[in-house]
Design a protein around this motif. Sequence first.
Motif, mmCIF file in Angstrom:
data_model
loop_
_atom_site.group_PDB
_atom_site.id
_atom_site.type_symbol
_atom_site.label_atom_id
_atom_site.label_comp_id
_atom_site.label_asym_id
_atom_site.label_seq_id
_atom_site.Cartn_x
_atom_site.Cartn_y
_atom_site.Cartn_z
ATOM 1 N N GLN A 206 0.783 -1.356 -0.095
ATOM 2 C CA GLN A 206 -0.260 0.030 0.072
ATOM 3 C C GLN A 206 0.950 1.386 0.023
ATOM 4 N N ASP A 225 -12.303 -1.061 4.461
ATOM 5 C CA ASP A 225 -12.197 0.161 4.340
ATOM 6 C C ASP A 225 -10.659 0.442 4.523
ATOM 7 N N THR A 228 -6.078 1.371 1.887
ATOM 8 C CA THR A 228 -5.612 2.589 1.139
ATOM 9 C C THR A 228 -4.340 2.582 0.604
ATOM 10 N N PRO A 230 -2.130 5.668 0.364
ATOM 11 C CA PRO A 230 -1.721 7.078 0.738
ATOM 12 C C PRO A 230 -0.465 7.612 -0.062
ATOM 13 N N GLN A 247 -13.934 0.557 -4.873
ATOM 14 C CA GLN A 247 -13.732 1.662 -3.997
ATOM 15 C C GLN A 247 -12.434 1.919 -3.616
ATOM 16 N N ASP A 249 -9.318 4.415 -1.933
ATOM 17 C CA ASP A 249 -8.958 5.571 -1.191
ATOM 18 C C ASP A 249 -7.496 5.847 -1.199
ATOM 19 N N PRO A 251 -5.387 9.327 -1.466
ATOM 20 C CA PRO A 251 -5.534 10.848 -1.556
ATOM 21 C C PRO A 251 -4.673 11.520 -2.448
ATOM 22 N N HIS A 269 -18.575 8.223 -5.284
ATOM 23 C CA HIS A 269 -18.714 8.393 -3.797
ATOM 24 C C HIS A 269 -17.610 7.468 -3.264
ATOM 25 N N GLN A 270 -17.317 6.419 -3.614
ATOM 26 C CA GLN A 270 -16.301 5.395 -3.318
ATOM 27 C C GLN A 270 -15.158 5.597 -3.609
ATOM 28 N N ILE A 271 -14.875 6.520 -4.639
ATOM 29 C CA ILE A 271 -13.537 6.718 -5.186
ATOM 30 C C ILE A 271 -13.083 7.945 -4.712
ATOM 31 N N LYS A 272 -12.385 7.663 -3.706
ATOM 32 C CA LYS A 272 -11.917 9.129 -2.934
ATOM 33 C C LYS A 272 -10.664 9.457 -3.364
ATOM 34 N N THR A 273 -10.441 10.065 -4.250
ATOM 35 C CA THR A 273 -9.321 10.998 -4.845
ATOM 36 C C THR A 273 -9.325 12.490 -5.126
#
Length: 770
Positions: A206, A225, A228, A230, A247, A249, A251, A269-273
């Motif tokens: 990750q 969840d 991710t 990072p 999904q 995550d 950032p 909404h699930q693709i947090k970029t």
Amino acid sequence: MRKLYCFVLILLQAHVILCQRNISASASGLLNLQLEKCPQVLGCRCVGGSKRDIQCFSIDETKLLELETVYGPDIRRLEIHSWKQEQLNFDIISSFKELEVLILKNDELESLNGTLKHPSLRVLSLSNSELSSDSEVCHIITLFPKLENLSLSKNYFEKFECSDVSTKLRALDLSHNEITHLGIPDSVKELNVSNNQLTSFDNISQELISLDISFNSFTSWPSDDGWTFPNLKSLFAAKLSFETGFQLDAPQLETLNIDGATLKYINFHQIKTPKLKKLSARHLLRLQNVAGSLPPTVNSVEITDTMLRTLPADFISSPTSSSNSRVSFEFTSSRLLCHKCLLKWSLPVYAQTNIRKECNLTRQEIASASCNLGVVANDTGIQYGKYEKPTAISCYSYGTPSPKISWWRFRPAEKLGSYDPKTYQISYTNVSDVMRESYSIQAGGSLLIHSPNRSHVERYVCVVENTKGTAYGIYQFRLDYLDWYGLDVFHSVFWGGLATSLIVCLISFLLNITWILTRKSALWWIQRAERLSRVRKMVEAMEKYRVRQMESLHEKYTKRVQIVRDNYHQQVEALRVSYAAQQEKFQNYKAAQVDAVHSHLDAMRDGYNNQLGRVREYGSKRAEQLWESYERQVNRMRTFSLQHRLKMMRQYKVKQRYVNKLLESFQASSPEVQLENEEKVRAALEIPDDLGTIDGSIDTPSRLSRSSSFHSLPEYVIDEQGHVRPGIIPTTTASIRFSKPTTSSNSNGAGTSSSPSSSGPHRSPDSPPK
């Protein structure tokens, strides 16, 4: 004039001086070029004229030693095409102390080894080779403490597990292999595992900055969840093989590529970029629903070849943002709804779309449309879903503010769930468990049917409500059976049924043929066994009948021959006794009447011989008649047997070979029995066993002759002493072979013989002359 002459002289001197300077400059330049020219090595060349950047073609270890000699140990970049050997020992490059880049391409390299460390190498490429051992690669990595970039693309690795290796490696390229298990060092930040056979995301770090997992066999995306990235900045996931979205995550993610995926639904909404700049989603042929919106930092969007009817109204940020003025937007869909309120999403990028061409609507018409609340249902038509495959029914609603969406089943009237776009909450209040097993609500307000069948063919009501009121729309759902008649044989019910029926017909045909052939074979075998059984019994009966007849003929012949012989001997004995009695009567008159006695004796002898000849001739003729009768009966028996045998072979269709085997198995008379019968014949004819050989041959013993003269009776003559001896058969009959005389067991010593004798009457040596 003098001034002109001086001026010309000055020009000539200046020209000469300039020519000398040019000649000296060109000579010095040529000398410098020759000194700085790259040395020539067969199969190698300098890149850019630098002796530190060498490119070679089709070389081996000996050529590397030559490179060290010619170019020196200061080579920094070495590129080799087509390494000739199957093994590479990295100890041979240890002499290049400053080598930083080593590239090997398009070779037959299969094995790697080495023991010496190379402290300066930073980039190693072993692409398009035949490597397959990950343990050798893990060992080689430890030999290069400063190695940062390793490329192993287009090899034959089935697994790569080097997670325990301590290294500074940052970029690892494992594309175009056959990897199913993966384990990479913790220091790797850029990983390329595209075009492999990975099925799970296990052992993928990750902490990666760049990740390429395109063209693999992933069937699901991790849903926990805590998964991710990072530090991830670029993700390439082309040809994803799952349909329900994913999904993510990340950032720091700036580039996301999902080209050619089989996605039917994407929830942003699930693709947090939040820092996403480029989205590539080309050739999404199955994409039907999109929920959420893109982050405001996006400056390049490509969504092509989809089945989308519309996009969310806030999918692209409002044009007030300064960044949106530079957005590159490409969107194509084959089923776009040309409704003004459903095209609000296109206002920020209207100039980059084909809405004016496809829908004949201007940007002002779309912007000025009043869209307080409503549902577009009549223009959508019937929505279809494939049998037992998850299908989503979209509710094409609009409103300001965004309305809450609720789904109902028309008959029976039951609530299926609701979605609130403000809080992104999905509610199943007052929804039965049976309905929850069959239906679910997706983010964005679409209704998902988990496994469509005949019971789900119904009308569904989408109810929307906001502060301005309530509206609803009715959508009809039907099953799509087009795939049943598609061209894909393995996914088409029609062609699959046709192929199955053909296969079943072929199998049944083969089974019928096999059954017919088996039945025919079994019946033929049974009939053959019965036929051969009848043939065997008939042959056995015929053989027994023949043997009995032959034995009966042989016994009759032997008895009749014995009768003739006994009769012959009795007559000969009677004649001998009569002759001996008459001879004794005249022995007393020898002295007185010698001449009369001798003449009378001669007459008596002639009479005896005549009677003896008549008896012999009668016996011979009788024996000949018996033999001819015997031969006729034997031939008739043979002909009878042969005719019946041929008739039986034609009737039962058997071969002569089989009949011969049966006759051999049924042969009653063994050689011992034949010899025994022959001895009986010899005993009946009083033939001794010590006969001479045939035709004077010593090795070939004589056998009983089957000629008719064999059974002719021998001639017996009484000599002067009263003994019986063999005589000679007259010349009117055929010559007969007789055996040597053997003394009889009777008192007078009469016996039979089979040796030839002289012709005519024999006198006794004591008889007086005539």
